[in-house]
Design a protein around this motif. Structure first.
Motif, short mmCIF file in Angstrom:
data_model
loop_
_atom_site.label_atom_id
_atom_site.label_comp_id
_atom_site.label_asym_id
_atom_site.label_seq_id
_atom_site.Cartn_x
_atom_site.Cartn_y
_atom_site.Cartn_z
N MET A 1 -8.07 0.59 4.57
CA MET A 1 -7.64 1.54 4.22
C MET A 1 -6.90 1.40 2.91
N ARG A 2 -7.42 2.46 1.56
CA ARG A 2 -6.70 2.25 0.37
C ARG A 2 -5.92 3.58 0.19
N LEU A 3 -4.90 3.00 -0.75
CA LEU A 3 -4.13 4.73 -1.28
C LEU A 3 -3.91 4.85 -2.34
N VAL A 4 -3.92 5.87 -2.85
CA VAL A 4 -3.78 5.98 -4.52
C VAL A 4 -2.91 7.77 -4.45
N VAL A 5 -2.50 7.26 -5.66
CA VAL A 5 -1.17 8.80 -6.03
C VAL A 5 -1.49 8.61 -7.54
N ASP A 6 -1.95 10.28 -7.70
CA ASP A 6 -1.96 10.50 -9.01
C ASP A 6 -0.48 11.06 -9.53
N LEU A 7 -0.31 9.51 -10.23
CA LEU A 7 0.97 9.57 -10.78
C LEU A 7 0.68 10.69 -12.38
N THR A 8 0.01 11.26 -12.46
CA THR A 8 0.18 12.46 -13.68
C THR A 8 0.99 13.95 -13.05
N ARG A 9 0.78 13.81 -11.52
CA ARG A 9 1.40 15.06 -11.27
C ARG A 9 2.37 14.53 -9.23
N CYS A 10 2.72 13.29 -9.49
CA CYS A 10 4.17 12.59 -9.04
C CYS A 10 5.38 13.17 -9.62
N ARG A 22 7.88 0.82 2.60
CA ARG A 22 7.28 -0.73 2.87
C ARG A 22 6.18 -0.94 1.65
N MET A 23 4.91 0.43 1.79
CA MET A 23 5.06 1.57 0.49
C MET A 23 4.59 1.68 -0.48
N LEU A 32 7.40 5.39 -9.91
CA LEU A 32 6.76 5.09 -8.63
C LEU A 32 5.55 4.00 -8.80
N LEU A 33 6.40 2.56 -7.49
CA LEU A 33 5.11 1.83 -7.64
C LEU A 33 5.06 2.03 -6.03
N TYR A 34 3.27 1.28 -5.97
CA TYR A 34 2.77 1.82 -4.44
C TYR A 34 1.99 0.23 -4.43
N ARG A 35 1.79 0.12 -3.55
CA ARG A 35 1.17 -1.14 -2.55
C ARG A 35 -1.02 -0.15 -2.43
N GLN A 36 -1.59 -0.22 -3.09
CA GLN A 36 -3.26 0.29 -2.62
C GLN A 36 -3.60 -0.03 -1.39
N GLU A 40 -2.47 -1.70 8.41
CA GLU A 40 -2.87 -1.21 9.58
C GLU A 40 -1.86 -0.37 10.21
N ASP A 41 -0.58 -1.36 10.05
CA ASP A 41 0.15 -0.98 11.33
C ASP A 41 1.37 0.21 9.52
N GLN A 42 1.27 0.15 8.76
CA GLN A 42 0.78 1.36 7.47
C GLN A 42 0.58 2.16 8.07
N LEU A 43 -0.58 2.57 8.41
CA LEU A 43 -1.78 3.77 8.43
C LEU A 43 -0.76 5.18 8.21
N GLU A 44 -0.29 4.80 9.13
CA GLU A 44 0.66 6.72 10.07
C GLU A 44 1.64 7.04 9.03
N ARG A 45 2.65 6.13 8.91
CA ARG A 45 3.79 6.24 7.98
C ARG A 45 2.78 6.57 6.33
#
Length: 69
Positions: A1-10, A22-23, A32-36, A40-45
């Motif tokens: 699963m991938r994660l993206v943060v729109d840093l222009t909106r953040c 952890r993410m 803001l720094l984040y893991r992309q 699986e153990d972080q998906l719900e969070r």
């Protein structure tokens, strides 16, 4: 699963940092720094963090483009 943060909106409200430390992490007061790749153990969070984001800057899912940053 991938994660993206729109840093222009953040706006660095840091709800994501509290819900999924952890993410996400704040570097300084605003960056803001984040893991992309979401383990699986972080998906719900991460989903909770995305739902809690006041500006809806967090995108999660298989359809998230690998080129988006």
């Amino acid at each position: 699963m991938r994660l993206v943060v729109d840093l222009t909106r953040c706006q660095a409200y840091a709800q994501c940092v509290f819900l999924a430390p952890r993410m996400f992490e704040l570097h300084g007061e605003e960056a803001l720094l984040y893991r992309q790749e979401v383990p699986e153990d972080q998906l719900e969070r991460v989903r909770q963090a995305a739902a809690a984001c006041p500006v809806q800057a967090i995108l999660v899912g298989e359809a998230v483009s690998a080129g988006a940053r």
